[in-house]
Design a protein around this motif. Structure first.
Motif, PDB file in Angstrom:
ATOM      1  N   LYS A  58      10.219  -7.735  -1.170  1.00  0.00           N
ATOM      2  CA  LYS A  58       9.668  -6.453  -1.615  1.00  0.00           C
ATOM      3  C   LYS A  58      10.179  -5.301  -0.763  1.00  0.00           C
ATOM      4  O   LYS A  58      10.574  -5.488   0.380  1.00  0.00           O
ATOM      5  CB  LYS A  58       8.135  -6.508  -1.549  1.00  0.00           C
ATOM      6  N   LYS A  59      10.177  -4.106  -1.339  1.00  0.00           N
ATOM      7  CA  LYS A  59      10.596  -2.910  -0.618  1.00  0.00           C
ATOM      8  C   LYS A  59       9.655  -2.655   0.559  1.00  0.00           C
ATOM      9  O   LYS A  59       8.479  -3.028   0.513  1.00  0.00           O
ATOM     10  CB  LYS A  59      10.618  -1.695  -1.550  1.00  0.00           C
ATOM     11  N   VAL A  60      10.169  -1.967   1.572  1.00  0.00           N
ATOM     12  CA  VAL A  60       9.429  -1.818   2.830  1.00  0.00           C
ATOM     13  C   VAL A  60       9.384  -0.347   3.270  1.00  0.00           C
ATOM     14  O   VAL A  60      10.432   0.298   3.397  1.00  0.00           O
ATOM     15  CB  VAL A  60      10.090  -2.642   3.956  1.00  0.00           C
ATOM     16  N   TRP A  61       8.197   0.167   3.513  1.00  0.00           N
ATOM     17  CA  TRP A  61       8.062   1.527   4.037  1.00  0.00           C
ATOM     18  C   TRP A  61       8.541   1.594   5.489  1.00  0.00           C
ATOM     19  O   TRP A  61       8.311   0.679   6.276  1.00  0.00           O
ATOM     20  CB  TRP A  61       6.610   1.997   4.007  1.00  0.00           C
ATOM     21  N   ILE A  62       9.208   2.712   5.836  1.00  0.00           N
ATOM     22  CA  ILE A  62       9.545   3.032   7.221  1.00  0.00           C
ATOM     23  C   ILE A  62       8.952   4.405   7.548  1.00  0.00           C
ATOM     24  O   ILE A  62       8.460   5.101   6.656  1.00  0.00           O
ATOM     25  CB  ILE A  62      11.074   3.021   7.466  1.00  0.00           C
TER      26      ILE A  62
ATOM     27  N   THR B 267       0.850  -1.185   0.000  1.00  0.00           N
ATOM     28  CA  THR B 267       0.000   0.000   0.000  1.00  0.00           C
ATOM     29  C   THR B 267       0.890   1.240   0.000  1.00  0.00           C
ATOM     30  O   THR B 267       2.102   1.143   0.179  1.00  0.00           O
ATOM     31  CB  THR B 267      -0.930  -0.005   1.233  1.00  0.00           C
ATOM     32  N   ASN B 268       0.290   2.424  -0.213  1.00  0.00           N
ATOM     33  CA  ASN B 268       1.112   3.639  -0.199  1.00  0.00           C
ATOM     34  C   ASN B 268       1.481   4.012   1.242  1.00  0.00           C
ATOM     35  O   ASN B 268       0.929   3.465   2.202  1.00  0.00           O
ATOM     36  CB  ASN B 268       0.406   4.796  -0.927  1.00  0.00           C
TER      37      ASN B 268
ATOM     38  N   MET C 179       8.372  12.755  -0.969  1.00  0.00           N
ATOM     39  CA  MET C 179       9.096  11.500  -0.822  1.00  0.00           C
ATOM     40  C   MET C 179       8.965  10.940   0.596  1.00  0.00           C
ATOM     41  O   MET C 179       8.887  11.680   1.567  1.00  0.00           O
ATOM     42  CB  MET C 179      10.577  11.707  -1.149  1.00  0.00           C
ATOM     43  N   CYS C 180       8.965   9.619   0.677  1.00  0.00           N
ATOM     44  CA  CYS C 180       8.956   8.928   1.964  1.00  0.00           C
ATOM     45  C   CYS C 180      10.056   7.873   1.957  1.00  0.00           C
ATOM     46  O   CYS C 180      10.527   7.453   0.894  1.00  0.00           O
ATOM     47  CB  CYS C 180       7.601   8.270   2.207  1.00  0.00           C
ATOM     48  N   GLY C 181      10.460   7.456   3.156  1.00  0.00           N
ATOM     49  CA  GLY C 181      11.579   6.530   3.264  1.00  0.00           C
ATOM     50  C   GLY C 181      11.170   5.065   3.202  1.00  0.00           C
ATOM     51  O   GLY C 181      10.084   4.692   3.638  1.00  0.00           O
ATOM     52  N   ASN C 182      12.080   4.261   2.664  1.00  0.00           N
ATOM     53  CA  ASN C 182      11.838   2.819   2.606  1.00  0.00           C
ATOM     54  C   ASN C 182      13.151   2.061   2.748  1.00  0.00           C
ATOM     55  O   ASN C 182      14.239   2.635   2.626  1.00  0.00           O
ATOM     56  CB  ASN C 182      11.160   2.433   1.297  1.00  0.00           C
ATOM     57  N   LEU C 183      13.039   0.773   3.022  1.00  0.00           N
ATOM     58  CA  LEU C 183      14.200  -0.112   3.081  1.00  0.00           C
ATOM     59  C   LEU C 183      14.362  -0.788   1.730  1.00  0.00           C
ATOM     60  O   LEU C 183      13.405  -1.315   1.167  1.00  0.00           O
ATOM     61  CB  LEU C 183      14.012  -1.181   4.168  1.00  0.00           C
ATOM     62  N   GLU C 184      15.592  -0.771   1.210  1.00  0.00           N
ATOM     63  CA  GLU C 184      15.908  -1.438  -0.045  1.00  0.00           C
ATOM     64  C   GLU C 184      16.432  -2.842   0.254  1.00  0.00           C
ATOM     65  O   GLU C 184      17.263  -3.028   1.148  1.00  0.00           O
ATOM     66  CB  GLU C 184      16.973  -0.651  -0.814  1.00  0.00           C
TER      67      GLU C 184
ATOM     68  N   ARG D 235       3.253   7.879  -2.774  1.00  0.00           N
ATOM     69  CA  ARG D 235       2.052   7.298  -3.378  1.00  0.00           C
ATOM     70  C   ARG D 235       2.301   5.899  -3.954  1.00  0.00           C
ATOM     71  O   ARG D 235       1.365   5.217  -4.361  1.00  0.00           O
ATOM     72  CB  ARG D 235       1.530   8.215  -4.487  1.00  0.00           C
ATOM     73  N   ILE D 236       3.562   5.479  -3.988  1.00  0.00           N
ATOM     74  CA  ILE D 236       3.880   4.140  -4.495  1.00  0.00           C
ATOM     75  C   ILE D 236       3.476   3.100  -3.451  1.00  0.00           C
ATOM     76  O   ILE D 236       3.494   3.369  -2.251  1.00  0.00           O
ATOM     77  CB  ILE D 236       5.390   4.037  -4.810  1.00  0.00           C
ATOM     78  N   SER D 237       3.153   1.911  -3.886  1.00  0.00           N
ATOM     79  CA  SER D 237       2.755   0.842  -2.965  1.00  0.00           C
ATOM     80  C   SER D 237       3.928  -0.065  -2.621  1.00  0.00           C
ATOM     81  O   SER D 237       4.546  -0.665  -3.518  1.00  0.00           O
ATOM     82  CB  SER D 237       1.624   0.004  -3.577  1.00  0.00           C
ATOM     83  N   PHE D 238       4.248  -0.142  -1.322  1.00  0.00           N
ATOM     84  CA  PHE D 238       5.266  -1.048  -0.802  1.00  0.00           C
ATOM     85  C   PHE D 238       4.684  -1.814   0.384  1.00  0.00           C
ATOM     86  O   PHE D 238       3.601  -1.489   0.885  1.00  0.00           O
ATOM     87  CB  PHE D 238       6.505  -0.269  -0.313  1.00  0.00           C
ATOM     88  N   THR D 239       5.419  -2.819   0.846  1.00  0.00           N
ATOM     89  CA  THR D 239       5.059  -3.471   2.103  1.00  0.00           C
ATOM     90  C   THR D 239       5.468  -2.535   3.242  1.00  0.00           C
ATOM     91  O   THR D 239       6.063  -1.480   3.001  1.00  0.00           O
ATOM     92  CB  THR D 239       5.781  -4.830   2.246  1.00  0.00           C
ATOM     93  N   PHE D 240       5.191  -2.906   4.483  1.00  0.00           N
ATOM     94  CA  PHE D 240       5.525  -1.993   5.581  1.00  0.00           C
ATOM     95  C   PHE D 240       5.681  -2.748   6.897  1.00  0.00           C
ATOM     96  O   PHE D 240       5.294  -3.916   7.024  1.00  0.00           O
ATOM     97  CB  PHE D 240       4.457  -0.905   5.727  1.00  0.00           C
ATOM     98  N   ILE D 241       6.270  -2.055   7.883  1.00  0.00           N
ATOM     99  CA  ILE D 241       6.478  -2.621   9.221  1.00  0.00           C
ATOM    100  C   ILE D 241       5.901  -1.651  10.246  1.00  0.00           C
ATOM    101  O   ILE D 241       6.211  -0.460  10.225  1.00  0.00           O
ATOM    102  CB  ILE D 241       7.975  -2.836   9.523  1.00  0.00           C
ATOM    103  N   CYS D 242       5.078  -2.169  11.136  1.00  0.00           N
ATOM    104  CA  CYS D 242       4.537  -1.368  12.240  1.00  0.00           C
ATOM    105  C   CYS D 242       5.305  -1.701  13.518  1.00  0.00           C
ATOM    106  O   CYS D 242       5.720  -2.847  13.720  1.00  0.00           O
ATOM    107  CB  CYS D 242       3.062  -1.668  12.477  1.00  0.00           C
TER     108      CYS D 242
END
Length: 224
Positions: free
Chosen positions: A91-95, A52-53, A138-143, A156-163
């Motif tokens: 997959k890439k991960v939102w932080i 999700t974004n 822009m928002c940060g993510n893990l590569e 606005r791009i869809s990535f996986t994420f960690i809570c």
């Protein structure tokens, strides 16, 4: 003798599992207990493979009482790296890092989701030429490359994420975790599990004892 030792070890393991003692027990009760829920120090981390974004990921975490993960130390970074590898993440991960000022400035500022500027942190792990600027917010993510560095992409791009979630105190003296009725029910389940574990252990020990006694009796008869 070896059989007895094995059965004793099994008995102890059964009782320990039945008691359900561990850090996971201090995570919020609304989080599903599965391999995607992990703990590190005083935090619980839920790894979500749903894409999700960034904004939706932020809302999903907050709706459960947490926030997007904030990677403030090298040790948290290493924990996330090892966890993603163990889960075979692809997959890439939102932080929880994002731009805060004019998105078209040459050097935009960044902050964590709780409002703390990234510049205040003594740790960062940006990839080369990151974070980028001069485009959509822009928002940060893990590569998912060696070292799992941070990168920046359009929010606005869809990535996986960690809570991430704060653990409840060890004493559990809080009304935010579970009400008294839930506590009583949980205690009953723990007691039932412990009794079941003890019963299974006693059954195994009795079985082994019977086998040993039968063997000794048979051996004694053969001597005569």
């Amino acid at each position: 003798m070896c059989i007895c030792c094995f059965m004793t070890t099994l008995f102890v393991a059964l009782v320990t599992v039945s008691l359900g003692v561990g850090q996971m027990d201090r995570c919020p009760s609304n989080l599903i207990r599965n391999p995607y829920l992990k703990t590190y120090k005083e935090k619980c981390y839920q790894f979500s493979y749903d894409e999700t974004n960034w904004y939706e990921a932020k809302n999903k975490c907050s709706s459960k009482g947490g926030s997007l993960v904030q990677v403030r130390t090298l040790w948290v970074q290493k924990f996330l790296m090892e966890s993603l590898k163990s889960l075979e993440w692809e997959k890439k991960v939102w932080i929880g890092a994002h731009e805060t000022n004019n998105i078209y400035e040459e050097y935009p500022t960044w902050e964590w989701i709780d409002g703390t500027p990234l510049s205040y942190s003594s740790y960062s792990n940006w990839a080369r030429d990151e974070p980028r600027c001069c485009g959509p917010r822009m928002c940060g993510n893990l590569e998912l490359v060696e070292g799992i560095p941070w990168a920046s992409h359009s929010c606005r791009i869809s990535f996986t994420f960690i809570c991430e979630f704060k653990m409840f105190p060890k004493s559990r003296n809080t009304n935010e975790q579970i009400d008294s009725g839930q506590k009583d029910a949980k205690e009953q389940r723990l007691n039932a599990g412990m009794i079941a574990g003890i019963a299974v252990g006693v059954l195994f020990l009795g079985l082994v004892g019977g086998i040993v006694i039968g063997y000794l009796v048979l051996k004694k008869r053969q001597e005569f």
